[in-house]
Design a protein around this motif. Sequence first.
Motif, PDB file in Angstrom:
ATOM      1  N   TRP A 172       0.836  -1.204   0.000  1.00 15.36           N
ATOM      2  CA  TRP A 172       0.000   0.000   0.000  1.00 15.36           C
ATOM      3  C   TRP A 172       0.873   1.256   0.000  1.00 15.36           C
ATOM      4  O   TRP A 172       1.951   1.293   0.593  1.00 15.36           O
ATOM      5  CB  TRP A 172      -0.892   0.004   1.251  1.00 15.36           C
ATOM      6  N   GLU A 173       0.365   2.272  -0.678  1.00 16.00           N
ATOM      7  CA  GLU A 173       0.960   3.618  -0.594  1.00 16.00           C
ATOM      8  C   GLU A 173      -0.175   4.603  -0.457  1.00 16.00           C
ATOM      9  O   GLU A 173      -1.299   4.318  -0.897  1.00 16.00           O
ATOM     10  CB  GLU A 173       1.751   3.942  -1.867  1.00 16.00           C
ATOM     11  N   HIS A 174       0.131   5.775   0.108  1.00 16.34           N
ATOM     12  CA  HIS A 174      -0.881   6.815   0.305  1.00 16.34           C
ATOM     13  C   HIS A 174      -1.725   6.995  -0.959  1.00 16.34           C
ATOM     14  O   HIS A 174      -1.181   7.135  -2.056  1.00 16.34           O
ATOM     15  CB  HIS A 174      -0.211   8.146   0.663  1.00 16.34           C
ATOM     16  N   GLY A 175      -3.040   6.973  -0.811  1.00 16.80           N
ATOM     17  CA  GLY A 175      -3.942   7.187  -1.941  1.00 16.80           C
ATOM     18  C   GLY A 175      -4.539   5.908  -2.484  1.00 16.80           C
ATOM     19  O   GLY A 175      -5.562   5.939  -3.168  1.00 16.80           O
ATOM     20  N   LYS A 176      -3.915   4.777  -2.185  1.00 19.02           N
ATOM     21  CA  LYS A 176      -4.464   3.500  -2.675  1.00 19.02           C
ATOM     22  C   LYS A 176      -5.524   2.994  -1.698  1.00 19.02           C
ATOM     23  O   LYS A 176      -5.542   3.364  -0.524  1.00 19.02           O
ATOM     24  CB  LYS A 176      -3.355   2.461  -2.819  1.00 19.02           C
ATOM     25  N   ASP A 177      -6.398   2.108  -2.202  1.00 16.69           N
ATOM     26  CA  ASP A 177      -7.470   1.562  -1.361  1.00 16.69           C
ATOM     27  C   ASP A 177      -6.912   0.897  -0.105  1.00 16.69           C
ATOM     28  O   ASP A 177      -5.806   0.339  -0.124  1.00 16.69           O
ATOM     29  CB  ASP A 177      -8.292   0.525  -2.149  1.00 16.69           C
ATOM     30  N   VAL A 178      -7.721   0.947   0.948  1.00 13.15           N
ATOM     31  CA  VAL A 178      -7.313   0.367   2.224  1.00 13.15           C
ATOM     32  C   VAL A 178      -8.312  -0.717   2.637  1.00 13.15           C
ATOM     33  O   VAL A 178      -9.388  -0.849   2.033  1.00 13.15           O
ATOM     34  CB  VAL A 178      -7.211   1.464   3.317  1.00 13.15           C
ATOM     35  N   VAL A 179      -7.936  -1.455   3.644  1.00 11.24           N
ATOM     36  CA  VAL A 179      -8.752  -2.561   4.155  1.00 11.24           C
ATOM     37  C   VAL A 179      -9.567  -2.049   5.342  1.00 11.24           C
ATOM     38  O   VAL A 179      -9.037  -1.380   6.222  1.00 11.24           O
ATOM     39  CB  VAL A 179      -7.807  -3.703   4.610  1.00 11.24           C
ATOM     40  N   VAL A 180     -10.861  -2.386   5.349  1.00 12.90           N
ATOM     41  CA  VAL A 180     -11.697  -2.048   6.509  1.00 12.90           C
ATOM     42  C   VAL A 180     -11.267  -2.932   7.685  1.00 12.90           C
ATOM     43  O   VAL A 180     -11.035  -4.130   7.518  1.00 12.90           O
ATOM     44  CB  VAL A 180     -13.188  -2.289   6.184  1.00 12.90           C
ATOM     45  N   SER A 181     -11.159  -2.317   8.847  1.00 13.42           N
ATOM     46  CA  SER A 181     -10.747  -3.058  10.044  1.00 13.42           C
ATOM     47  C   SER A 181     -11.645  -4.286  10.257  1.00 13.42           C
ATOM     48  O   SER A 181     -12.880  -4.177  10.186  1.00 13.42           O
ATOM     49  CB  SER A 181     -10.829  -2.132  11.247  1.00 13.42           C
ATOM     50  N   PRO A 182     -11.059  -5.460  10.523  1.00 14.13           N
ATOM     51  CA  PRO A 182     -11.851  -6.687  10.682  1.00 14.13           C
ATOM     52  C   PRO A 182     -12.892  -6.583  11.798  1.00 14.13           C
ATOM     53  O   PRO A 182     -13.886  -7.302  11.781  1.00 14.13           O
ATOM     54  CB  PRO A 182     -10.807  -7.754  11.027  1.00 14.13           C
ATOM     55  N   ALA A 189     -19.545  -0.671   8.220  1.00 23.37           N
ATOM     56  CA  ALA A 189     -18.528  -0.037   7.368  1.00 23.37           C
ATOM     57  C   ALA A 189     -19.185   0.817   6.290  1.00 23.37           C
ATOM     58  O   ALA A 189     -18.716   1.912   5.978  1.00 23.37           O
ATOM     59  CB  ALA A 189     -17.635  -1.109   6.739  1.00 23.37           C
ATOM     60  N   LYS A 190     -20.312   0.323   5.755  1.00 21.36           N
ATOM     61  CA  LYS A 190     -20.992   1.074   4.685  1.00 21.36           C
ATOM     62  C   LYS A 190     -21.497   2.423   5.203  1.00 21.36           C
ATOM     63  O   LYS A 190     -21.510   3.415   4.471  1.00 21.36           O
ATOM     64  CB  LYS A 190     -22.129   0.239   4.094  1.00 21.36           C
ATOM     65  N   GLY A 191     -21.897   2.458   6.491  1.00 17.90           N
ATOM     66  CA  GLY A 191     -22.313   3.727   7.082  1.00 17.90           C
ATOM     67  C   GLY A 191     -21.124   4.627   7.395  1.00 17.90           C
ATOM     68  O   GLY A 191     -21.238   5.855   7.421  1.00 17.90           O
ATOM     69  N   MET A 192     -19.999   4.030   7.626  1.00 16.40           N
ATOM     70  CA  MET A 192     -18.812   4.764   8.103  1.00 16.40           C
ATOM     71  C   MET A 192     -17.997   5.365   6.947  1.00 16.40           C
ATOM     72  O   MET A 192     -17.414   6.432   7.080  1.00 16.40           O
ATOM     73  CB  MET A 192     -17.952   3.743   8.858  1.00 16.40           C
ATOM     74  N   PHE A 193     -17.933   4.635   5.826  1.00 18.08           N
ATOM     75  CA  PHE A 193     -17.069   5.057   4.720  1.00 18.08           C
ATOM     76  C   PHE A 193     -17.954   5.482   3.547  1.00 18.08           C
ATOM     77  O   PHE A 193     -18.430   4.647   2.760  1.00 18.08           O
ATOM     78  CB  PHE A 193     -16.112   3.934   4.322  1.00 18.08           C
ATOM     79  N   TYR A 203     -14.471 -11.283   5.033  1.00 13.58           N
ATOM     80  CA  TYR A 203     -13.417 -10.790   5.927  1.00 13.58           C
ATOM     81  C   TYR A 203     -12.453  -9.814   5.229  1.00 13.58           C
ATOM     82  O   TYR A 203     -11.495  -9.348   5.836  1.00 13.58           O
ATOM     83  CB  TYR A 203     -12.615 -11.972   6.504  1.00 13.58           C
ATOM     84  N   LEU A 204     -12.674  -9.535   3.951  1.00 16.68           N
ATOM     85  CA  LEU A 204     -11.771  -8.640   3.201  1.00 16.68           C
ATOM     86  C   LEU A 204     -12.615  -7.593   2.490  1.00 16.68           C
ATOM     87  O   LEU A 204     -13.181  -7.846   1.428  1.00 16.68           O
ATOM     88  CB  LEU A 204     -10.937  -9.449   2.200  1.00 16.68           C
ATOM     89  N   ARG A 205     -12.716  -6.421   3.120  1.00 13.75           N
ATOM     90  CA  ARG A 205     -13.526  -5.330   2.584  1.00 13.75           C
ATOM     91  C   ARG A 205     -12.607  -4.157   2.286  1.00 13.75           C
ATOM     92  O   ARG A 205     -11.804  -3.760   3.130  1.00 13.75           O
ATOM     93  CB  ARG A 205     -14.615  -4.893   3.585  1.00 13.75           C
ATOM     94  N   MET A 206     -12.730  -3.609   1.086  1.00 13.72           N
ATOM     95  CA  MET A 206     -11.853  -2.513   0.661  1.00 13.72           C
ATOM     96  C   MET A 206     -12.647  -1.207   0.612  1.00 13.72           C
ATOM     97  O   MET A 206     -13.847  -1.206   0.313  1.00 13.72           O
ATOM     98  CB  MET A 206     -11.276  -2.788  -0.732  1.00 13.72           C
ATOM     99  N   THR A 207     -11.944  -0.107   0.874  1.00 14.99           N
ATOM    100  CA  THR A 207     -12.564   1.216   0.753  1.00 14.99           C
ATOM    101  C   THR A 207     -11.469   2.199   0.312  1.00 14.99           C
ATOM    102  O   THR A 207     -10.275   1.954   0.586  1.00 14.99           O
ATOM    103  CB  THR A 207     -13.223   1.651   2.096  1.00 14.99           C
ATOM    104  N   PRO A 208     -11.841   3.271  -0.398  1.00 14.60           N
ATOM    105  CA  PRO A 208     -10.822   4.232  -0.799  1.00 14.60           C
ATOM    106  C   PRO A 208     -10.109   4.843   0.429  1.00 14.60           C
ATOM    107  O   PRO A 208     -10.730   4.988   1.482  1.00 14.60           O
ATOM    108  CB  PRO A 208     -11.603   5.300  -1.571  1.00 14.60           C
ATOM    109  N   ASP A 209      -8.861   5.177   0.262  1.00 12.36           N
ATOM    110  CA  ASP A 209      -8.089   5.844   1.327  1.00 12.36           C
ATOM    111  C   ASP A 209      -8.878   7.067   1.800  1.00 12.36           C
ATOM    112  O   ASP A 209      -9.096   7.995   1.025  1.00 12.36           O
ATOM    113  CB  ASP A 209      -6.722   6.257   0.756  1.00 12.36           C
ATOM    114  N   PRO A 210      -9.336   7.081   3.056  1.00  8.11           N
ATOM    115  CA  PRO A 210     -10.165   8.213   3.509  1.00  8.11           C
ATOM    116  C   PRO A 210      -9.430   9.544   3.551  1.00  8.11           C
ATOM    117  O   PRO A 210     -10.062  10.593   3.680  1.00  8.11           O
ATOM    118  CB  PRO A 210     -10.623   7.781   4.913  1.00  8.11           C
TER     119      PRO A 210
END
Length: 212
Positions: A172-182, A189-193, A203-210
């Motif tokens: 990962w580098e700044h700006g790339k998608d991140v993993v939602v905390s398990p 997560a859908k409400g949060m991001f 168990y593997l959910r991705m979201t854009p770098d907030p």
Amino acid sequence: MSTIRLGDKAPNFTADSSMGSINFYDYLGDSWGILFSHPADFTPVCTTELGTAAKFKDEFDKRNVKMIALSVDGAASHAEWIKDINEVENTVVNFPIIADEDKKVSDLYDMIHPNADNNLTVRSVFIVAPDKTVKLTLTYPASTGRNFYELLRVIDSLQLTANHKVATPANWEHGKDVVVSPAISTDDAKGMFSRGVTEVKPYLRMTPDPTA
Ligand code: BEZ
């Protein structure tokens, strides 16, 4: 000497340096810190590392990280070596190098690994958060210079995950998608991001770098 583990308080110390006497905690203040050891003055790999570190100082500053290096030679030797580093690397070493002649700090941080070398430190890295807890430890052999891009990348991940309920995947580098905390359900997560959550596996959910 004791092993320093993640989550431990970074031991404080007062030591001589290329910029005079330094108390570690006072030097760090409320900033993040990176403490990294060098086997000895006037050695080739260390010369390239310290020159590179000096060129990266703006990037560490942007992230509110104070740099401090260590070598087991004295301050007078450091002063002469810094002239060489500045010349060879075309830079200005602009952070302190601890003059650890009595190996007090090296012992405190377990930077001498006798089965590797009895007298010189290995290339240790400690990243310390503003609350003085240790967030990363790395140990490289004397023969391998560190990758300062990687150190910045880890700091970006540490600072991101300290403030958002995410983790960062491989490479990962700044700006790339991140993993939602398990610990967070996909519904939560859908409400949060607000920028969306992709469920690759339950168990593997991705979201854009907030922060991007
Ligand atoms: C170096 O910095 O070049 C170095 C130091 C100790 C052993 C090997 C290399």
